[in-house]
Design an enzyme around this catalytic site. Structure first.
Site, PDB file in Angstrom:
ATOM      1  CD  GLU A  42      34.546  45.994  54.021  1.00  0.00           C
ATOM      2  OE1 GLU A  42      35.556  46.923  53.814  1.00  0.00           O
ATOM      3  OE2 GLU A  42      34.109  45.272  53.229  1.00  0.00           O
ATOM      4  CE1 TYR A  75      23.762  50.984  48.575  1.00  0.00           C
ATOM      5  CE2 TYR A  75      24.216  49.444  46.530  1.00  0.00           C
ATOM      6  CZ  TYR A  75      23.230  50.616  47.178  1.00  0.00           C
ATOM      7  OH  TYR A  75      22.479  51.122  46.550  1.00  0.00           O
ATOM      8  CG  HIS A 103      31.222  49.903  51.305  1.00  0.00           C
ATOM      9  ND1 HIS A 103      31.883  48.764  51.082  1.00  0.00           N
ATOM     10  CD2 HIS A 103      31.820  50.394  52.456  1.00  0.00           C
ATOM     11  CE1 HIS A 103      33.000  48.716  51.952  1.00  0.00           C
ATOM     12  NE2 HIS A 103      32.939  49.707  52.881  1.00  0.00           N
ATOM     13  NE  ARG A 133      32.727  47.038  38.308  1.00  0.00           N
ATOM     14  CZ  ARG A 133      33.722  46.110  37.855  1.00  0.00           C
ATOM     15  NH1 ARG A 133      34.180  46.642  36.474  1.00  0.00           N
ATOM     16  NH2 ARG A 133      33.785  45.102  38.354  1.00  0.00           N
ATOM     17  CG  ASP A 135      32.212  41.959  44.309  1.00  0.00           C
ATOM     18  OD1 ASP A 135      33.403  42.388  43.785  1.00  0.00           O
ATOM     19  OD2 ASP A 135      31.865  41.736  45.344  1.00  0.00           O
ATOM     20  CE1 TYR A 170      40.045  45.841  44.083  1.00  0.00           C
ATOM     21  CE2 TYR A 170      39.972  48.050  42.778  1.00  0.00           C
ATOM     22  CZ  TYR A 170      39.348  47.035  43.524  1.00  0.00           C
ATOM     23  OH  TYR A 170      37.729  47.400  43.507  1.00  0.00           O
ATOM     24  CE  LYS A 190      38.586  53.309  41.534  1.00  0.00           C
ATOM     25  NZ  LYS A 190      38.441  52.057  42.104  1.00  0.00           N
ATOM     26  CD  GLN A 201      40.332  43.052  47.209  1.00  0.00           C
ATOM     27  OE1 GLN A 201      39.739  42.827  48.269  1.00  0.00           O
ATOM     28  NE2 GLN A 201      39.341  42.897  46.088  1.00  0.00           N
TER      29      GLN A 201
HETATM   30  P1  FAD Z   1      36.212  50.710  39.399  1.00  0.00           P
HETATM   31  O1  FAD Z   1      36.955  51.771  40.127  1.00  0.00           O
HETATM   32  O2  FAD Z   1      35.133  51.110  38.333  1.00  0.00           O
HETATM   33  O3  FAD Z   1      37.125  49.795  38.635  1.00  0.00           O
HETATM   34  C1  FAD Z   1      36.922  48.578  37.965  1.00  0.00           C
HETATM   35  C2  FAD Z   1      37.852  48.336  36.812  1.00  0.00           C
HETATM   36  O4  FAD Z   1      37.771  49.373  35.835  1.00  0.00           O
HETATM   37  C3  FAD Z   1      39.117  48.431  37.005  1.00  0.00           C
HETATM   38  O5  FAD Z   1      39.969  47.544  36.369  1.00  0.00           O
HETATM   39  C4  FAD Z   1      39.813  49.784  36.872  1.00  0.00           C
HETATM   40  O6  FAD Z   1      41.297  49.802  36.472  1.00  0.00           O
HETATM   41  C5  FAD Z   1      38.906  50.194  35.816  1.00  0.00           C
HETATM   42  N1  FAD Z   1      38.363  51.545  35.825  1.00  0.00           N
HETATM   43  C6  FAD Z   1      38.207  52.411  36.873  1.00  0.00           C
HETATM   44  N2  FAD Z   1      38.039  53.629  36.714  1.00  0.00           N
HETATM   45  C7  FAD Z   1      37.873  53.539  35.359  1.00  0.00           C
HETATM   46  C8  FAD Z   1      37.498  54.830  34.418  1.00  0.00           C
HETATM   47  N3  FAD Z   1      37.034  55.969  34.554  1.00  0.00           N
HETATM   48  N4  FAD Z   1      37.682  54.285  33.000  1.00  0.00           N
HETATM   49  C9  FAD Z   1      38.005  53.320  32.702  1.00  0.00           C
HETATM   50  N5  FAD Z   1      38.522  52.238  33.467  1.00  0.00           N
HETATM   51  C10 FAD Z   1      38.289  52.333  34.683  1.00  0.00           C
HETATM   52  N6  FAD Z   1      31.653  45.366  46.094  1.00  0.00           N
HETATM   53  C11 FAD Z   1      30.499  45.327  46.343  1.00  0.00           C
HETATM   54  O7  FAD Z   1      29.453  44.578  45.657  1.00  0.00           O
HETATM   55  N7  FAD Z   1      30.271  45.794  47.657  1.00  0.00           N
HETATM   56  C12 FAD Z   1      30.739  46.433  48.425  1.00  0.00           C
HETATM   57  O8  FAD Z   1      30.495  47.088  49.455  1.00  0.00           O
HETATM   58  C13 FAD Z   1      32.269  46.405  48.134  1.00  0.00           C
HETATM   59  N8  FAD Z   1      33.225  46.803  49.124  1.00  0.00           N
HETATM   60  C14 FAD Z   1      34.391  47.005  48.735  1.00  0.00           C
HETATM   61  C15 FAD Z   1      35.336  47.560  49.539  1.00  0.00           C
HETATM   62  C16 FAD Z   1      36.843  47.495  49.269  1.00  0.00           C
HETATM   63  C17 FAD Z   1      37.686  48.310  50.095  1.00  0.00           C
HETATM   64  C18 FAD Z   1      37.418  46.909  48.065  1.00  0.00           C
HETATM   65  C19 FAD Z   1      38.571  46.949  47.686  1.00  0.00           C
HETATM   66  C20 FAD Z   1      36.457  46.167  47.149  1.00  0.00           C
HETATM   67  C21 FAD Z   1      34.982  46.080  47.489  1.00  0.00           C
HETATM   68  N9  FAD Z   1      33.913  45.785  46.787  1.00  0.00           N
HETATM   69  C22 FAD Z   1      32.601  45.755  47.126  1.00  0.00           C
HETATM   70  C23 FAD Z   1      34.461  45.101  45.499  1.00  0.00           C
HETATM   71  C24 FAD Z   1      34.418  45.944  44.245  1.00  0.00           C
HETATM   72  O9  FAD Z   1      33.201  46.303  44.088  1.00  0.00           O
HETATM   73  C25 FAD Z   1      35.074  45.036  43.200  1.00  0.00           C
HETATM   74  O10 FAD Z   1      36.454  44.984  43.182  1.00  0.00           O
HETATM   75  C26 FAD Z   1      34.761  45.600  41.845  1.00  0.00           C
HETATM   76  O11 FAD Z   1      35.078  44.738  40.746  1.00  0.00           O
HETATM   77  C27 FAD Z   1      35.548  47.079  41.383  1.00  0.00           C
HETATM   78  O12 FAD Z   1      35.049  48.148  42.092  1.00  0.00           O
HETATM   79  P2  FAD Z   1      35.681  49.446  41.864  1.00  0.00           P
HETATM   80  O13 FAD Z   1      35.083  50.549  42.595  1.00  0.00           O
HETATM   81  O14 FAD Z   1      37.123  49.349  42.235  1.00  0.00           O
HETATM   82  O15 FAD Z   1      35.537  49.630  40.280  1.00  0.00           O
END
Ligand code: FAD
Length: 316
Positions: A42, A75, A103, A133, A135, A170, A190, A201
């Site tokens: 990455e 991203y 991403h 989603r 950070d 996670y 998802k 993570q």
């Molecule tokens: P989500 O899947 O939306 O999850 C966020 C929270 O909401 C979780 O607690 C989950 O349990 C809950 N949730 C999920 N789906 C639902 C639903 N449908 N209804 C209700 N609750 C739900 N960040 C960046 O800004 N840019 C990047 O490029 C980036 N790359 C990453 C790559 C990896 C491999 C990982 C592990 C993380 C990365 N992140 C990045 C960080 C990530 O954006 C954060 O961890 C963020 O807080 C959550 O993103 P997510 O896509 O898991 O969100």
């Protein structure tokens, strides 16, 4: 070094890396995962100007020598511009001929931003998107997730583009989630929204990865789950990792860091060797691949790959 990796993949009964072929064609990551274990890295787009960008291009060229199956490009993380993600993915795909995983984060985006990025990626032949989603900014406001509150909303929105979608998961639970089980249920959502593989993570405890895989299978998630590994070579990052990612650093590893934190060369060795220990254990127990967070540092990837190559060469 690539020779060691080629021997290693042959000994593990893995197919040669299609990215090495002169007849390289753009690959979908879910299809690659059906045929072999993957090695991926990455990188993140630099915030500054052309010098930093060119430096990243050289790093990508160095990473290519390690035959990754794909390289992902973040991203918006840390305030980077989404246009840079497209530019780096384009370089990966069309100049370096490495399968790119771009991403996209829905949280800060409006539908028209997502459409612009998705169209630009499609135009450049990028087939794989990690759907996130994003950070949350420190001063979070509901407005941040106005259009795409979750990765699932973005996945649904992206469906007509026909990308192969991946998503994050996670092993220790997402920091905002009230329980591990609730987080797993959201992981399943998802997959239902189109994710065909997951990347975890970063984690320093393989136990949590194995538990995540076991529980995911138990509730019917079938997609491959790639463990994310980030060698910890800088003691200053320990607190940040816990705060930002919720990842636990095992006591034995923390002890080593405390003893040697003023000796950078020793710390580097400890960090690399700890990551190698994790990777060998993960491969031995059947992980479908390894995703290395290399933080734009080819040296990290080289240090890990040379060590894995040597050990597996002896073991298989
Ligand atoms: P989500 O899947 O939306 O999850 C966020 C929270 O909401 C979780 O607690 C989950 O349990 C809950 N949730 C999920 N789906 C639902 C639903 N449908 N209804 C209700 N609750 C739900 N960040 C960046 O800004 N840019 C990047 O490029 C980036 N790359 C990453 C790559 C990896 C491999 C990982 C592990 C993380 C990365 N992140 C990045 C960080 C990530 O954006 C954060 O961890 C963020 O807080 C959550 O993103 P997510 O896509 O898991 O969100």
């Amino acid at each position: 070094m690539s020779d060691i990796i080629t021997q290693m993949t042959a000994r593990m009964g893995l197919r040669a890396n299609p990215n090495k072929s002169e007849d390289y064609t753009h690959m979908r990551i879910d299809e690659i995962l059906q045929t072999k274990r993957t090695l991926s890295f990455e990188v993140f787009p630099p915030k500054k100007g052309t010098d930093e960008r060119d430096k990243l291009f050289s790093t990508i060229d160095e990473l290519k020598a390690l035959s990754p199956d794909f390289i992902s490009v973040t991203y918006g993380a840390g305030g980077t511009d989404s246009k840079n993600t497209v530019e780096i993915a384009d370089y990966l795909q069309n100049k370096a001929h490495i399968t790119a995983l771009a991403h996209i984060t829905g949280g800060p985006s409006a539908p028209e931003d997502v459409d612009a990025v998705a169209a630009a990626l499609k135009e450049r032949g990028v087939e794989n998107v990690l759907c996130l989603r994003g950070d949350r900014p420190v001063s979070y406001e509901a407005e941040y997730c106005r259009y795409f509150p979750h990765a699932t909303d973005l996945a649904n929105y992206l469906a007509p583009y026909g990308f192969t979608l991946g998503a994050a998961c996670y092993p220790e639970g997402h920091t905002e989630c009230e329980s591990l089980y609730a987080d797993l249920v959201n992981m399943k959502k998802k997959e239902e929204a189109g994710a065909r593989f997951f990347i975890t993570q970063l984690s320093y405890y393989n136990y949590y990865y194995y538990r995540n895989v076991k529980e995911a299978r138990r509730i019917g998630i079938t997609s491959p789950i790639l463990p994310g590994i980030m060698p910890l070579v800088n003691p200053k990052n320990i607190r940040r990792i816990k705060e930002m990612c919720g990842s636990t650093i095992p006591l034995e590893f923390r002890n080593m860091i405390e003893i040697y934190d003023s000796r950078p060369a020793v710390m580097e060795e400890i960090g690399y060797n700890y990551a190698v220990y994790q990777i060998i254990d993960l491969i031995a127990k059947g992980a479908p691949g390894i995703h290395l967070y290399v933080m734009n540092n080819a040296k990290t990837a080289q240090a890990i790959c040379s060590r894995i190559g040597r050990v597996l060469h002896e073991l298989f």
